[in-house]
Write an enzyme that holds these catalytic residues in place. Structure first.
Site, PDB file in Angstrom:
ATOM      1  CD  GLN A  33      39.153  45.256  34.532  1.00 18.69           C
ATOM      2  OE1 GLN A  33      40.140  44.532  34.649  1.00 18.69           O
ATOM      3  NE2 GLN A  33      38.517  45.735  35.572  1.00 18.69           N
ATOM      4  NE  ARG A  90      48.667  40.661  36.009  1.00 16.81           N
ATOM      5  CZ  ARG A  90      47.451  40.440  36.504  1.00 16.81           C
ATOM      6  NH1 ARG A  90      46.980  41.217  37.462  1.00 16.81           N
ATOM      7  NH2 ARG A  90      46.711  39.459  36.078  1.00 16.81           N
ATOM      8  CG  HIS A 134      42.481  40.207  33.284  1.00 17.91           C
ATOM      9  ND1 HIS A 134      43.485  40.665  34.105  1.00 17.91           N
ATOM     10  CD2 HIS A 134      41.330  40.484  33.950  1.00 17.91           C
ATOM     11  CE1 HIS A 134      42.965  41.201  35.202  1.00 17.91           C
ATOM     12  NE2 HIS A 134      41.642  41.101  35.126  1.00 17.91           N
ATOM     13  CG  ASN A 178      43.457  38.188  36.428  1.00 14.18           C
ATOM     14  OD1 ASN A 178      44.295  38.541  37.253  1.00 14.18           O
ATOM     15  ND2 ASN A 178      42.175  38.508  36.549  1.00 14.18           N
ATOM     16  CD  GLU A 179      41.351  38.137  40.352  1.00 12.76           C
ATOM     17  OE1 GLU A 179      40.140  38.196  40.144  1.00 12.76           O
ATOM     18  OE2 GLU A 179      41.966  38.969  41.040  1.00 12.76           O
ATOM     19  CG  ASN A 306      45.473  39.259  41.203  1.00 12.06           C
ATOM     20  OD1 ASN A 306      46.679  39.434  41.093  1.00 12.06           O
ATOM     21  ND2 ASN A 306      44.665  39.091  40.168  1.00 12.06           N
ATOM     22  CE1 TYR A 308      42.143  45.162  44.133  1.00 17.76           C
ATOM     23  CE2 TYR A 308      42.050  42.794  43.771  1.00 17.76           C
ATOM     24  CZ  TYR A 308      42.298  44.068  43.303  1.00 17.76           C
ATOM     25  OH  TYR A 308      42.708  44.253  42.015  1.00 17.76           O
ATOM     26  CD  GLU A 368      44.183  42.216  39.520  1.00 16.91           C
ATOM     27  OE1 GLU A 368      43.183  42.402  40.257  1.00 16.91           O
ATOM     28  OE2 GLU A 368      44.137  41.645  38.431  1.00 16.91           O
ATOM     29  CD1 TRP A 415      42.152  47.361  40.139  1.00 18.45           C
ATOM     30  CD2 TRP A 415      43.348  46.176  38.665  1.00 18.45           C
ATOM     31  NE1 TRP A 415      41.396  47.239  39.007  1.00 18.45           N
ATOM     32  CE2 TRP A 415      42.103  46.517  38.093  1.00 18.45           C
ATOM     33  CE3 TRP A 415      44.285  45.424  37.915  1.00 18.45           C
ATOM     34  CZ2 TRP A 415      41.757  46.124  36.782  1.00 18.45           C
ATOM     35  CZ3 TRP A 415      43.943  45.046  36.625  1.00 18.45           C
ATOM     36  CH2 TRP A 415      42.686  45.392  36.083  1.00 18.45           C
ATOM     37  CD  GLU A 422      36.075  46.245  39.239  1.00 16.89           C
ATOM     38  OE1 GLU A 422      37.172  46.484  38.704  1.00 16.89           O
ATOM     39  OE2 GLU A 422      35.794  45.146  39.751  1.00 16.89           O
ATOM     40  CD1 TRP A 423      36.129  43.207  36.663  1.00 19.10           C
ATOM     41  CD2 TRP A 423      35.779  42.705  34.497  1.00 19.10           C
ATOM     42  NE1 TRP A 423      37.352  42.926  36.083  1.00 19.10           N
ATOM     43  CE2 TRP A 423      37.172  42.621  34.770  1.00 19.10           C
ATOM     44  CE3 TRP A 423      35.346  42.445  33.198  1.00 19.10           C
ATOM     45  CZ2 TRP A 423      38.118  42.282  33.791  1.00 19.10           C
ATOM     46  CZ3 TRP A 423      36.276  42.090  32.214  1.00 19.10           C
ATOM     47  CH2 TRP A 423      37.637  42.019  32.530  1.00 19.10           C
TER      48      TRP A 423
HETATM   49  C1  FCB Z   1      40.184  41.648  40.269  1.00 19.58           C
HETATM   50  C2  FCB Z   1      40.296  41.621  38.774  1.00 19.58           C
HETATM   51  C3  FCB Z   1      40.578  42.976  38.174  1.00 19.58           C
HETATM   52  C4  FCB Z   1      39.836  44.082  38.865  1.00 19.58           C
HETATM   53  C5  FCB Z   1      39.993  43.990  40.355  1.00 19.58           C
HETATM   54  C6  FCB Z   1      39.296  45.076  41.121  1.00 19.58           C
HETATM   55  O1  FCB Z   1      39.420  40.563  40.704  1.00 19.58           O
HETATM   56  O2  FCB Z   1      41.328  40.754  38.368  1.00 19.58           O
HETATM   57  O3  FCB Z   1      40.295  42.903  36.799  1.00 19.58           O
HETATM   58  O4  FCB Z   1      38.529  44.107  38.465  1.00 19.58           O
HETATM   59  O5  FCB Z   1      39.550  42.754  40.816  1.00 19.58           O
END
Ligand code: FCB
Length: 466
Positions: A33, A90, A134, A178-179, A306, A308, A368, A415, A422-423
């Protein structure tokens, strides 16, 4: 949908005073990223290079080829972190920089980059928190089946050992994955992330191999790292609430919780998958071999959370598939970020408390948390982002509440440090507390960065005087 939530702002001093000395305050990024430089110094291709190059996969055909150019600008970025007062950072290691083919030949130039980064951080008094994976799997491994193949788990353990040998004398905080929920489900199940498969059974198999990779890597890393090193993983977790009291709602809350949280937490902390999960997905269990679950459930030093948003579930008349529970969206009167994620800070507090009560976690880090908003830079010295300030203040307040109610929380990472790739959303979603003008690669502090710096300054001033 994105109006400013009403948060009761305590002065940053009051907020900072609620966190103990030794608390880690950081920011997080990941290799694909932010780094760019995808073809430099011997880096091999990753599934995200391939996915981004496939038309229609990423918004506007964008990729991480340049990203925030952190590979070249890491010194400037470390200086920025020091200005913010971070005591932790991180970041993730790009597996294809270290092993361009995924296994075998080690690319010393790739490792050298992380070596320099770690030294720069330590010189600035910032603790490196390293994530080994990641999402940027070397393409060569995907050609052999990627995470659907058991062999990828063994390749990961070899890779983890190579990195631990090189950085283990200086890095004390490690995350294997990661995730993995996202790697497995978004990547193999519904195809919105690399490698872009739409095969839910493959997601279940991939999830097991990701967990196995973690379990195989742990003893290999422990054998190399000093006793005080801490190893954990970073999981995407979400508190699931019911929209009403109906029994079918309670049933679906449990289903959504099993699918969203317990799928990974149960094997890691209880050595088994949630009962009935695979049947509830309408799928077969993954290919579990003897001894796998013991490896996966080896003790961890911390859990990275993580988070949100939250999930609000309304029961369906008939039991849904576990990944298709009905959610309330939009929630009336709620505020949303630019990702259409509901702002619900209590969700983080409740989640931290639940996790620490239900699982034997030694330490928690929020690895995150943050928000995307459509920030605009007018060419001046700061970017105005009051909604992100409000978001961070309310979520950090939720962390303080969780701590006060007994959650063993030891650190918080926003984060993200920088706007970044952003992917599948490309560059149109901005998560940074620092704005990146991609044309010039200039970094501009947002008001949220100034706010975070003020919080940390007050925290450090207190720590010094007590
Ligand atoms: C998480 C990801 C991170 C970023 C955030 C917004 O799922 O780990 O890389 O994209 O969302």
């Amino acid at each position: 949908m994105t109006s400013i939530p009403t948060v009761s702002f305590q002065a940053v001093e009051d907020l900072a005073a609620r966190f103990p000395t030794g608390f880690f305050w950081g920011a997080a990024t990941s290799s694909y990223q932010v780094e760019g430089a995808v073809a430099e110094d011997g880096r091999g291709p990753s599934i995200w290079d391939d996915f981004s190059a496939t038309p229609g996969r990423v918004v506007d055909g964008q990729s991480g080829a340049q990203a925030a150019d952190h590979y070249h600008r890491y010194r400037e970025d470390v200086a920025l972190m020091a200005r913010l007062g971070l005591n932790a950072y991180r970041f993730s290691i790009a597996w294809p920089r270290v092993l361009p083919e995924g296994r075998g030949l080690v690319n010393q130039a790739g490792l050298d980059f992380y070596d320099r980064l770690v030294d720069a951080l330590l010189e600035a008094g910032i603790q490196p928190f390293v994530t080994l994976y990641h999402w940027d799997l070397p393409s060569a491994l995907e050609h052999e089946g990627g995470w659907r193949a058991r062999s990828t788990a063994y390749a990961f353990a070899d890779y983890a050992e190579v990195v631990a040998r090189r950085l283990g004398d200086r890095v004390l905080h490690w995350m294997t994955l990661n995730e993995p929920w996202c790697s497995a489900y978004l990547g193999y199940g519904i195809g919105v992330h690399a490698p872009g498969l739409r095969d839910r059974q493959a997601a279940v198999d991939a999830a097991h191999h990701l967990l196995l990779a973690h379990g195989l890597a742990l003893p290999r890393m422990r054998a190399i790292l000093p006793a005080q090193a801490q190893i954990g993983t970073a999981q995407v977790l979400v508190k699931v609430y019911g929209a009403d009291e109906r029994p079918e709602t309670q049933r679906d809350v449990a289903l959504a919780h099993a699918f969203s949280n317990r799928w990974f937490l149960d094997p890691l902390y209880r050595g088994c998958y949630p009962e009935g999960l695979f049947a509830a997905l309408g799928l077969n269990p993954p290919p579990i071999e003897e001894g796998d679950l013991e490896l996966i459930a080896a003790p961890l030093d911390f859990l990275g959370v993580n988070n949100y948003s939250r999930m609000l579930v309304r029961g369906s008349p008939e039991p849904p598939l576990a990944d298709q529970c009905r959610t309330v969206s939009p929630v009336p009167n709620a505020c949303y970020t630019d990702m259409a994620w509901e702002i619900f800070p209590q969700g983080l507090r409740d989640l931290l408390l639940d996790v620490s009560r239900e699982y034997p976690v030694q330490r928690l880090y929020v690895t995150e948390n943050g928000a995307a908003f459509p920030d605009e830079w007018d060419g001046g010295e700061t970017v105005h982002d009051p909604r992100r300030v409000a978001y961070l203040a309310s979520y950090i307040n939720a962390c303080a509440e969780a701590l006060e109610q007994g959650a063993p929380l030891c650190g918080y990472f926003v984060w993200s440090l920088l706007d970044n790739f952003e992917w599948a959303e490309g560059y149109r979603k901005r998560f940074g507390i620092v704005y990146v003008d991609y044309a010039s690669q200039r970094r501009v502090m947002k008001e949220s960065a100034h706010w975070y710096a003020a919080l940390l300054q007050s925290f450090h001033a207190r720590s010094r005087c007590c």
